[in-house]
Design an enzyme around this catalytic site. Structure first.
Site, short mmCIF file in Angstrom:
data_model
loop_
_atom_site.label_atom_id
_atom_site.label_comp_id
_atom_site.label_asym_id
_atom_site.label_seq_id
_atom_site.Cartn_x
_atom_site.Cartn_y
_atom_site.Cartn_z
N MET A 191 14.30 3.87 -41.20
CA MET A 191 13.18 4.53 -41.87
C MET A 191 11.86 4.35 -41.10
O MET A 191 10.97 5.17 -41.20
CB MET A 191 13.04 3.93 -43.27
CG MET A 191 11.91 4.42 -44.08
SD MET A 191 11.98 3.59 -45.69
CE MET A 191 10.44 4.10 -46.38
N TYR A 192 11.74 3.29 -40.34
CA TYR A 192 10.47 2.95 -39.71
C TYR A 192 10.13 3.88 -38.54
O TYR A 192 11.02 4.35 -37.83
CB TYR A 192 10.48 1.52 -39.20
CG TYR A 192 10.62 0.45 -40.27
CD1 TYR A 192 10.46 0.73 -41.62
CD2 TYR A 192 10.90 -0.85 -39.92
CE1 TYR A 192 10.59 -0.25 -42.58
CE2 TYR A 192 11.03 -1.85 -40.87
CZ TYR A 192 10.87 -1.54 -42.20
OH TYR A 192 10.99 -2.51 -43.15
N GLY A 193 8.85 4.07 -38.34
CA GLY A 193 8.37 4.89 -37.22
C GLY A 193 8.90 6.30 -37.28
O GLY A 193 9.23 6.87 -36.24
#
Length: 154
Positions: free
Chosen positions: A54-56
């Site tokens: 999910m990150y970045g």
């Protein structure tokens, strides 16, 4: 240079630095800067990094993988399973397993040291109801034993 204090990681026998590197802001647009930051962190004794699919905007693991590719020192890597666009994937062993393999490929690793359930308290992990992104009620008697995510984690 002062060494970063290390602490036991639960009952695993592992020790990790008291300070870890969060890769949530890592993106392809800023990849060079992110890679340099991760490598500098390792130089300073930070060898625990946390990321997620999910990150970045979905790019964090790929950038962290590039950063770690040229580091020969041992690094403790944590990532997560979860954050699916299709609600039914939260309860699909094949979709979860595919995400695990995607995570490893993007990280350029054959294993991670810590695998977590991202937002495991979301009702969407456990049912298809429209409010599936709200938290599971602590008053519900939910049995997670046979949940697809548990099969993948085992």
């Amino acid at each position: 240079m002062k060494q970063i204090d290390r602490r036991p990681f639960g009952k695993t026998g592992e020790t990790v630095p008291a300070l870890s590197g969060g890769a949530a802001p890592f993106t392809l647009e800023a990849a060079d800067e992110n890679i340099a930051a991760a490598r500098r962190a390792v130089d300073l004794g930070v060898n625990y990094f946390d990321t997620s699919p999910m990150y970045g905007w979905g790019e964090s693991q790929q950038v962290l993988g590039r950063a770690l590719a040229e580091i020969s020192d041992p690094v403790f890597v944590a990532t997560k399973l979860g954050h699916f666009k299709e609600r039914t994937h939260y309860r699909d062993v094949d979709a979860i397993t595919e995400q695990l393999h995607d995570n490893l490929r993007e990280l350029g690793r054959n294993h991670v040291d810590l695998l977590q359930i991202h937002e495991g308290d979301w009702a969407g992990w456990w049912n298809d109801e429209e409010h599936g992104l709200g938290a599971v009620s602590p008053n519900e008697n939910t049995d997670f034993t046979d949940a697809p995510i548990m099969h993948v984690l085992r």
